[in-house]
Design a protein around this motif. Structure first.
Motif, short mmCIF file in Angstrom:
data_model
loop_
_atom_site.label_atom_id
_atom_site.label_comp_id
_atom_site.label_asym_id
_atom_site.label_seq_id
_atom_site.Cartn_x
_atom_site.Cartn_y
_atom_site.Cartn_z
N GLY A 59 51.85 -60.33 27.18
CA GLY A 59 50.79 -59.35 27.40
C GLY A 59 49.98 -59.62 28.65
N LEU A 60 49.68 -60.89 28.91
CA LEU A 60 48.91 -61.21 30.11
C LEU A 60 49.71 -60.89 31.38
CD1 LEU A 60 47.23 -64.56 29.01
CD2 LEU A 60 46.17 -62.31 29.23
N VAL A 61 51.00 -61.11 31.34
CA VAL A 61 51.83 -60.76 32.50
C VAL A 61 51.92 -59.23 32.61
CG1 VAL A 61 54.12 -60.93 33.54
CG2 VAL A 61 53.10 -62.93 32.47
N ARG A 62 52.03 -58.52 31.48
CA ARG A 62 52.04 -57.05 31.50
C ARG A 62 50.77 -56.51 32.15
NH1 ARG A 62 53.61 -56.96 26.09
NH2 ARG A 62 51.47 -56.55 25.51
N GLY A 63 49.64 -57.18 31.91
CA GLY A 63 48.36 -56.73 32.44
C GLY A 63 47.97 -57.36 33.75
N TRP A 64 48.95 -57.78 34.53
CA TRP A 64 48.64 -58.46 35.80
C TRP A 64 47.97 -57.51 36.80
CZ3 TRP A 64 50.56 -63.62 36.41
CH2 TRP A 64 50.17 -64.22 37.62
N ALA A 65 48.31 -56.24 36.80
CA ALA A 65 47.77 -55.30 37.79
C ALA A 65 46.24 -55.17 37.70
CB ALA A 65 48.45 -53.95 37.68
N PRO A 66 45.66 -54.91 36.52
CA PRO A 66 44.19 -54.81 36.49
C PRO A 66 43.51 -56.14 36.81
CG PRO A 66 45.09 -54.57 34.28
CD PRO A 66 46.24 -54.56 35.22
N ALA B 271 47.01 -57.05 26.98
CA ALA B 271 47.66 -58.14 26.25
C ALA B 271 47.59 -57.91 24.74
CB ALA B 271 47.02 -59.48 26.61
N TRP B 272 46.45 -57.50 24.24
CA TRP B 272 46.28 -57.37 22.80
C TRP B 272 46.77 -56.05 22.24
CZ3 TRP B 272 45.54 -60.87 19.21
CH2 TRP B 272 45.07 -62.12 19.60
N PHE B 273 46.56 -54.95 22.98
CA PHE B 273 46.85 -53.63 22.42
C PHE B 273 47.85 -52.81 23.24
CE2 PHE B 273 42.38 -54.75 21.49
CZ PHE B 273 42.51 -54.93 20.13
N ASN B 274 48.23 -53.30 24.42
CA ASN B 274 49.09 -52.57 25.35
C ASN B 274 48.46 -51.22 25.71
OD1 ASN B 274 51.34 -52.89 26.99
ND2 ASN B 274 52.56 -51.52 25.74
N ARG B 275 47.16 -51.20 25.82
CA ARG B 275 46.39 -50.03 26.19
C ARG B 275 45.37 -50.43 27.23
NH1 ARG B 275 49.53 -47.67 23.23
NH2 ARG B 275 49.09 -46.32 21.48
N PRO B 276 44.94 -49.61 28.13
CA PRO B 276 45.38 -48.25 28.40
C PRO B 276 46.75 -48.25 29.09
CG PRO B 276 43.71 -48.87 30.00
CD PRO B 276 43.83 -50.01 29.02
N ARG B 277 47.51 -47.24 28.78
CA ARG B 277 48.90 -47.16 29.27
C ARG B 277 48.98 -47.14 30.79
NH1 ARG B 277 52.23 -48.57 25.18
NH2 ARG B 277 51.93 -47.28 23.38
N TRP B 278 47.99 -46.56 31.47
CA TRP B 278 48.06 -46.47 32.93
C TRP B 278 47.93 -47.84 33.59
CZ3 TRP B 278 43.59 -48.06 35.29
CH2 TRP B 278 42.43 -48.01 34.53
N CYS B 279 47.53 -48.85 32.85
CA CYS B 279 47.45 -50.22 33.38
C CYS B 279 48.74 -51.01 33.16
CB CYS B 279 46.30 -50.98 32.73
SG CYS B 279 44.69 -50.43 33.25
N ARG C 223 55.68 -49.90 28.77
CA ARG C 223 54.73 -49.13 27.97
C ARG C 223 55.11 -49.00 26.51
NH1 ARG C 223 53.44 -44.84 32.73
NH2 ARG C 223 52.17 -46.31 33.92
N ASP C 224 56.37 -49.20 26.20
CA ASP C 224 56.81 -49.09 24.80
C ASP C 224 56.69 -50.41 24.04
OD1 ASP C 224 57.38 -46.41 25.11
OD2 ASP C 224 59.45 -46.79 25.72
N GLU C 225 56.36 -51.50 24.73
CA GLU C 225 56.20 -52.78 24.03
C GLU C 225 54.95 -52.75 23.16
OE1 GLU C 225 56.24 -56.40 26.19
OE2 GLU C 225 58.25 -56.09 26.96
N SER C 226 54.97 -53.57 22.14
CA SER C 226 53.80 -53.71 21.28
C SER C 226 52.88 -54.79 21.83
CB SER C 226 54.22 -54.11 19.87
OG SER C 226 55.01 -53.10 19.30
N GLY C 227 51.59 -54.59 21.66
CA GLY C 227 50.64 -55.61 22.04
C GLY C 227 50.63 -56.74 21.03
N ALA C 228 49.96 -57.81 21.36
CA ALA C 228 49.90 -58.97 20.48
C ALA C 228 49.26 -58.62 19.14
CB ALA C 228 49.14 -60.10 21.15
N TRP C 229 48.26 -57.73 19.14
CA TRP C 229 47.61 -57.34 17.89
C TRP C 229 48.61 -56.68 16.94
CZ3 TRP C 229 43.19 -58.24 15.43
CH2 TRP C 229 42.86 -57.44 14.36
#
Length: 137
Positions: A48-55, A108-116, A122-128
């Motif tokens: 999740g942290l790697v998924r959210g690298w852009a923001p 990382a936790w929720f895979n939201r917001p999708r634009w990030c 985008r289809d992966e599940s967050g850690a929560w």
């Protein structure tokens, strides 16, 4: 000393932006970064942290700019010698940095917001959702 820190943070921000762009475009690079073990957390959090690298990267750029504004504003110098406007801009940039951190944690936790999140993730599940499958729906 301040210039050295600005150069260090500027280089780090440039690297982070480069990595974010590459992660955004290249699913193979995403797997490579995960394989490197950049974050030493549980697998779901690390992904999740790697998924959210852009923001987070955008926040890092804002932090670098804020530090530059603090230097311009004369923080740590003699009182009343510096630009108050630079300090206001620096404070606003610190808010942007904190927003980047919050967005990365949200991804990382929720895979939201999708634009990030990169389109291929985008289809992966967050850690929560992985830890609490019944509550996530």
């Amino acid at each position: 000393m301040g210039i050295f820190l600005l150069v260090f943070w500027g280089g780090s921000a440039c690297f982070s932006v480069w990595r974010a762009l590459r992660l955004w475009r290249d699913p193979d690079y995403y797997q490579q970064v995960l394989g490197q073990g950049v974050f030493r957390f549980r697998d779901d959090i690390s992904r999740g942290l790697v998924r959210g690298w852009a923001p987070f990267s955008a926040g890092g750029v804002a932090l670098t700019a804020a530090m530059t504004m603090f230097v311009i504003g004369g923080v740590g110098q003699r009182p009343h010698e510096g630009s108050a406007a630079a300090l206001v801009v620096a404070a606003a940039l610190l808010v942007v940095f904190l927003a980047g951190v919050v967005l990365q944690l949200s991804v990382a936790w929720f895979n939201r917001p999708r634009w990030c999140v990169p389109a291929y993730l985008r289809d992966e599940s967050g850690a929560w959702a992985l830890r609490h499958p019944r509550r996530a729906r």
